[in-house]
Design a protein around this motif. Structure first.
Motif, mmCIF file in Angstrom:
data_model
loop_
_atom_site.group_PDB
_atom_site.id
_atom_site.type_symbol
_atom_site.label_atom_id
_atom_site.label_comp_id
_atom_site.label_asym_id
_atom_site.label_seq_id
_atom_site.Cartn_x
_atom_site.Cartn_y
_atom_site.Cartn_z
ATOM 1 N N ARG A 4 -72.327 -12.517 -27.451
ATOM 2 C CA ARG A 4 -73.181 -11.500 -27.868
ATOM 3 C C ARG A 4 -72.768 -10.236 -27.738
ATOM 4 N N LEU A 5 -72.035 -9.843 -26.612
ATOM 5 C CA LEU A 5 -71.480 -8.247 -26.586
ATOM 6 C C LEU A 5 -70.458 -8.084 -27.564
ATOM 7 N N ALA A 6 -69.640 -8.917 -27.715
ATOM 8 C CA ALA A 6 -68.622 -8.487 -28.621
ATOM 9 C C ALA A 6 -69.076 -8.239 -30.104
ATOM 10 N N ASP A 7 -70.313 -8.703 -30.517
ATOM 11 C CA ASP A 7 -70.991 -8.168 -31.748
ATOM 12 C C ASP A 7 -71.661 -6.988 -31.383
ATOM 13 N N ARG A 8 -71.057 -5.701 -31.879
ATOM 14 C CA ARG A 8 -71.415 -4.532 -31.954
ATOM 15 C C ARG A 8 -72.493 -4.037 -32.722
ATOM 16 N N VAL A 9 -72.664 -4.675 -33.773
ATOM 17 C CA VAL A 9 -74.200 -4.452 -34.674
ATOM 18 C C VAL A 9 -75.210 -5.371 -33.653
ATOM 19 N N GLN A 10 -75.039 -6.752 -33.298
ATOM 20 C CA GLN A 10 -76.101 -7.100 -32.519
ATOM 21 C C GLN A 10 -76.464 -6.124 -31.411
ATOM 22 N N ARG A 11 -75.414 -5.817 -30.534
ATOM 23 C CA ARG A 11 -75.736 -4.845 -29.488
ATOM 24 C C ARG A 11 -76.351 -3.775 -29.742
ATOM 25 N N LYS A 12 -76.221 -3.090 -30.993
ATOM 26 C CA LYS A 12 -77.005 -1.838 -31.410
ATOM 27 C C LYS A 12 -78.445 -2.195 -31.763
ATOM 28 N N ALA A 13 -78.334 -3.403 -32.353
ATOM 29 C CA ALA A 13 -79.744 -3.998 -32.929
ATOM 30 C C ALA A 13 -80.879 -4.165 -31.647
ATOM 31 N N ASP A 14 -80.142 -4.946 -30.639
ATOM 32 C CA ASP A 14 -81.008 -5.353 -29.360
ATOM 33 C C ASP A 14 -81.364 -3.957 -28.683
ATOM 34 N N ALA A 15 -80.391 -2.955 -28.703
ATOM 35 C CA ALA A 15 -80.721 -1.735 -27.965
ATOM 36 C C ALA A 15 -81.765 -1.098 -28.580
ATOM 37 N N ALA A 16 -81.679 -1.081 -29.960
ATOM 38 C CA ALA A 16 -82.781 -0.397 -30.741
ATOM 39 C C ALA A 16 -84.219 -0.964 -30.444
ATOM 40 N N GLU A 17 -84.247 -2.310 -30.361
ATOM 41 C CA GLU A 17 -85.418 -2.976 -30.334
ATOM 42 C C GLU A 17 -85.797 -2.827 -28.800
ATOM 43 N N LEU A 18 -85.072 -2.827 -27.978
ATOM 44 C CA LEU A 18 -85.566 -2.655 -26.339
ATOM 45 C C LEU A 18 -85.903 -1.402 -26.179
ATOM 46 N N GLY A 19 -85.231 -0.244 -26.918
ATOM 47 C CA GLY A 19 -85.681 1.224 -26.886
ATOM 48 C C GLY A 19 -87.072 1.309 -27.415
ATOM 49 N N ALA A 20 -87.360 0.657 -28.544
ATOM 50 C CA ALA A 20 -88.794 0.896 -29.162
ATOM 51 C C ALA A 20 -89.968 0.235 -28.054
#
Length: 193
Positions: free
Chosen positions: A81-97
């Motif tokens: 999960r952490l290797a996928d940079r796009v997934q990390r950014k999407a998770d961070a954006a969702e958690l940021g919201a």
């Protein structure tokens, strides 16, 4: 196969504490010495050793191997999960919201407290529900350790005059913790323990 065994051995070392390792080793060696004591021992110890089954040393060893496999599986899933940079950014954006929603709910909660008349605790209940939703999301995606890091926000700075932590102050501390977790997710620094 050999690489997998090396991973398992490293996971065993990092999964258990030194005391658990020493205890498991002593149990394994002690029970493995049972057949020797039956043939060469004298007195009560030989009688006791004869009652211990010969397969007994397999139990602590198998428990350690199972713990290592669980940890390796958890680490593999988290690393993927952490290797996928796009997934990390999407998770961070969702958690940021969600963090912004937490801040808004916290402001509503403080307004409700400052008005003096409690509106049946709707603001605090909504805030706590959102906190539970975020905690469940963190656990599902990054493991129980990250959820625990999010929810265990009690700190000396969150103490009220009575010495007990204020619920709204703990909630504010969790908002700060979520900010740190989001930052770690963006950087790929979340670890599985």
């Amino acid at each position: 196969m050999r690489a997998r065994l090396t991973v398992i051995a490293k996971s065993i070392r990092s999964t258990i504490s030194p005391l658990q390792g020493i205890t498991a080793t002593l149990i394994t060696l002690g029970t493995g010495a049972g057949p020797w004591l039956v043939h060469h021992g004298h007195g009560g110890l030989a009688v006791y050793a004869s009652r211990v089954p010969g397969w007994w040393p397999v139990i602590p060893t198998s428990i350690l191997v199972i713990l290592a496999l669980v940890k390796a599986t958890c680490a593999d899933a988290l690393n993927a999960r952490l290797a996928d940079r796009v997934q990390r950014k999407a998770d961070a954006a969702e958690l940021g919201a969600l963090r912004l929603r937490m801040r808004k709910r916290h402001r509503d909660w403080l307004k409700e407290q400052n008005q003096g008349v409690r509106m049946l605790g709707f603001a605090s209940a909504r805030a706590q529900a959102l906190q539970g939703e975020i905690g469940s999301m963190l656990e599902a995606r990054y493991g129980i350790d990250v959820r625990e890091r999010f929810t265990s926000a009690a700190d000396d700075s969150t103490r009220s005059l009575s010495g007990l932590p204020s619920e709204s102050q703990e909630y504010a501390r969790r908002i700060k913790r979520l900010r740190d977790i989001i930052s770690d997710i963006r950087r790929g620094r979340i670890t599985c323990r």
